[in-house]
Design an enzyme around this catalytic site. Structure first.
Site, PDB file in Angstrom:
ATOM      1  N   CYS A  72     -16.079   4.714 -26.441  1.00  0.00           N
ATOM      2  CA  CYS A  72     -17.409   5.332 -26.541  1.00  0.00           C
ATOM      3  C   CYS A  72     -18.020   5.526 -25.160  1.00  0.00           C
ATOM      4  O   CYS A  72     -19.024   4.902 -24.814  1.00  0.00           O
ATOM      5  CB  CYS A  72     -18.301   4.459 -27.403  1.00  0.00           C
ATOM      6  SG  CYS A  72     -17.634   4.305 -29.053  1.00  0.00           S
ATOM      7  N   GLY A 126       0.762  -1.243   0.000  1.00  0.00           N
ATOM      8  CA  GLY A 126       0.000   0.000   0.000  1.00  0.00           C
ATOM      9  C   GLY A 126       0.790   1.289   0.000  1.00  0.00           C
ATOM     10  O   GLY A 126       0.194   2.375  -0.060  1.00  0.00           O
TER      11      GLY A 126
HETATM   12  C1  LIG Z   1      -3.355  -4.802  -3.500  1.00  0.00           C
HETATM   13  C2  LIG Z   1      -2.695  -5.523  -2.403  1.00  0.00           C
HETATM   14  C3  LIG Z   1      -1.340  -5.343  -2.151  1.00  0.00           C
HETATM   15  C4  LIG Z   1      -0.498  -4.354  -2.910  1.00  0.00           C
HETATM   16  O1  LIG Z   1      -0.924  -3.054  -2.679  1.00  0.00           O
HETATM   17  P1  LIG Z   1      -0.121  -1.817  -3.323  1.00  0.00           P
HETATM   18  O2  LIG Z   1      -0.904  -0.637  -2.887  1.00  0.00           O
HETATM   19  O3  LIG Z   1      -0.112  -2.006  -4.778  1.00  0.00           O
HETATM   20  O4  LIG Z   1       1.246  -1.841  -2.724  1.00  0.00           O
HETATM   21  C5  LIG Z   1      -0.770  -6.085  -1.141  1.00  0.00           C
HETATM   22  N1  LIG Z   1      -1.494  -6.967  -0.418  1.00  0.00           N
HETATM   23  C6  LIG Z   1      -2.812  -7.158  -0.644  1.00  0.00           C
HETATM   24  C7  LIG Z   1      -3.540  -8.129   0.174  1.00  0.00           C
HETATM   25  C8  LIG Z   1      -3.453  -6.437  -1.627  1.00  0.00           C
HETATM   26  O5  LIG Z   1      -4.763  -6.625  -1.818  1.00  0.00           O
END
Ligand SMILES: *Cc1c(COP(=O)(O)O)cnc(C)c1O
Length: 446
Positions: free
Chosen positions: A360, A247
């Protein structure tokens, strides 16, 4: 536009990535074109590896949903990272790339029995189980296959990270994970410990995506450590692994202030170690799952400018040969991007325009109100930071073929995903005999 990775302006005044002139890339491979900067991708992997694995003995698992094809799997493996997959298709890709099964983690809130069986057969390293239904299903299947798979339970710590509604997942009202506050998470852990065909290894949480506040992460780690302490008190089980998800935010446009990977590692590992000391148990092994912060800045999309429509006093639309089909994020969650005219990058911006896609849909707008030099048909528009959630979210709306992807490094460009052909678009179409009116409708027996 901020220059990511190996991006620079060459002597011709053109945008260059990985030593390749982007105008030449567009000419050679056509547009729209995904350009992946190999060194940028690898150096981000290395930053994570150094910050987490070398310094804290933690495991770094690349989130494949952000960008995955065979070549990406190969780079992730070479850089020593693990791989998160969330579907049979991603797992298939990883296995076909020869990715070591033991380093694959399987995510998802509704894995099918077929997908679970496929993963058991492959002998993947770990299942991140989302709910009790899945736990029972996996236990049952594992029994049939005579296996005892490692399981990490996904829980929701009740952290409301400051990010867009659709990409925050740590709060209680979420489709992901078992809630700690309601006691469902503890019940899940107890059940996992009871099941003979499950090896309960740890806990997982993921509080959202595109997060800049390290305090959100620290707080999530604090809540998880308190839960680990509670598990110890109630069951006597010492939780071995703590997966704190991914994240970390990246720079898309002005105002985005990404935090250093090392600072992120120090906050997570520091909190886990401090709390373990306080509670008096061994700290669990830390796992992180970065996606966007590895793949995002490594990708750039090249488009060709076509129609330009000036509505006097209202707006000037600059249309490109791609859009929401290759990058659904602006339409999906008002995501914002920066761009430049790759051949006019040294010219000062002289007008405010809006970049439209060719689908579109009125909502098919890539960038609203961006300052650019005067654009003309045939110019190459480069949109930066499109490595994550672009190719992986791309679609065939309007039967647009998915773009090609090239890997650039040291002046050479190699195709790593071919442009989808028109033939591929009809490959799975079938025409029942009774609808075959004449010879102009060809029978498709692929
Ligand atoms: C999407 C996700 C990630 C990666 O998140 P990023 O924001 O792209 O770093 C990691 N773990 C889980 C469980 C996710 O759903």
């Amino acid at each position: 536009m901020k220059l990511n990775g190996t991006m620079c302006i060459n002597e011709k005044g053109h945008l260059e990535i990985g030593g390749c002139d982007t105008l030449e890339l567009a000419r050679e491979f056509g547009t729209p074109l995904y350009v992946l900067d190999e060194m940028c991708f690898r150096l981000s992997c290395r930053d994570y590896y150094d910050a987490f694995s070398i310094k804290y003995g933690a495991e770094v698992i690349y989130a494949g949903k952000t960008l995955l094809n065979l070549a990406v799997c190969r780079m992730v493996e070479e850089e020593g990272l693990g791989l998160d997959v969330v579907s049979g298709g991603e797992l298939f890709t990883a296995l076909k790339a020869g990715f070591p099964a033991g380093r694959i983690y399987f995510h998802g809130n509704n894995k099918s029995s077929d997908e679970l069986a496929m993963a058991l057969q492959a002998g993947i390293g770990c299942f991140i189980v989302d709910n009790l239904f899945e736990l029972e299903l996996l236990s049952h299947l594992a029994g049939e296959y005579g296996q005892v798979p490692a399981v990490i339970l996904r829980v929701t710590p009740g952290v409301d990270a400051h990010t867009h509604e659709y990409i925050k997942t740590g709060q209680i009202d979420s489709k992901f994970g078992l809630v700690i506050e309601t006691g469902q998470a503890l019940a899940g852990v107890k059940r996992a410990l009871e099941l003979d065909n499950i090896y309960f290894k740890g806990l997982h949480c993921h509080i959202g995506s595109q997060i800049f506040e390290l305090e959100s992460y620290r707080y999530a780690a604090e809540v998880m450590m308190a839960f680990i302490n509670q598990i110890g008190e109630e069951t006597g089980c010492l939780v071995a692994e703590l997966d704190l998800g991914g994240g970390l935010g990246v720079y898309y446009t002005e105002g985005d202030q990404p935090r250093a990977i090392q600072a992120y590692a120090d906050v997570l590992a520091g909190e886990v170690q401090e709390k373990a000391r306080g509670y008096g148990f061994q700290p669990p092994k830390l796992i992180v799952e970065p996606g966007r912060s590895i793949s995002g800045p490594s990708g750039t999309t090249l488009y060709t400018v076509g129609a330009i429509k000036d509505i006097p006093g209202i707006r000037k639309y600059v249309a490109v040969d791609g859009g929401m089909a290759d990058n659904p994020r602006p339409a999906l969650y008002q995501a914002r991007y920066e761009a430049c005219l790759a051949g006019k990058i040294t010219r000062p911006s002289s007008e405010v325009v809006s970049v439209a896609g060719k689908c579109c849909e009125s909502g098919d707008m890539l960038i609203w109100d961006i300052e650019l030099p005067v654009a003309e048909p045939g110019d190459i528009l480069a949109v930066s930071c499109t490595g994550a959630y672009n190719y992986s979210m791309s679609m065939n709306y309007n039967r647009l073929p998915r773009p090609a992807m090239v890997l650039v490094r040291g002046g050479s460009a190699e195709l790593i995903t071919r442009r989808e052909s028109y033939e591929a678009l009809i490959m799975n179409d079938l025409v029942p005999e009774r609808l075959m009116k004449n010879q102009s409708v060809t029978k498709n027996d692929h």
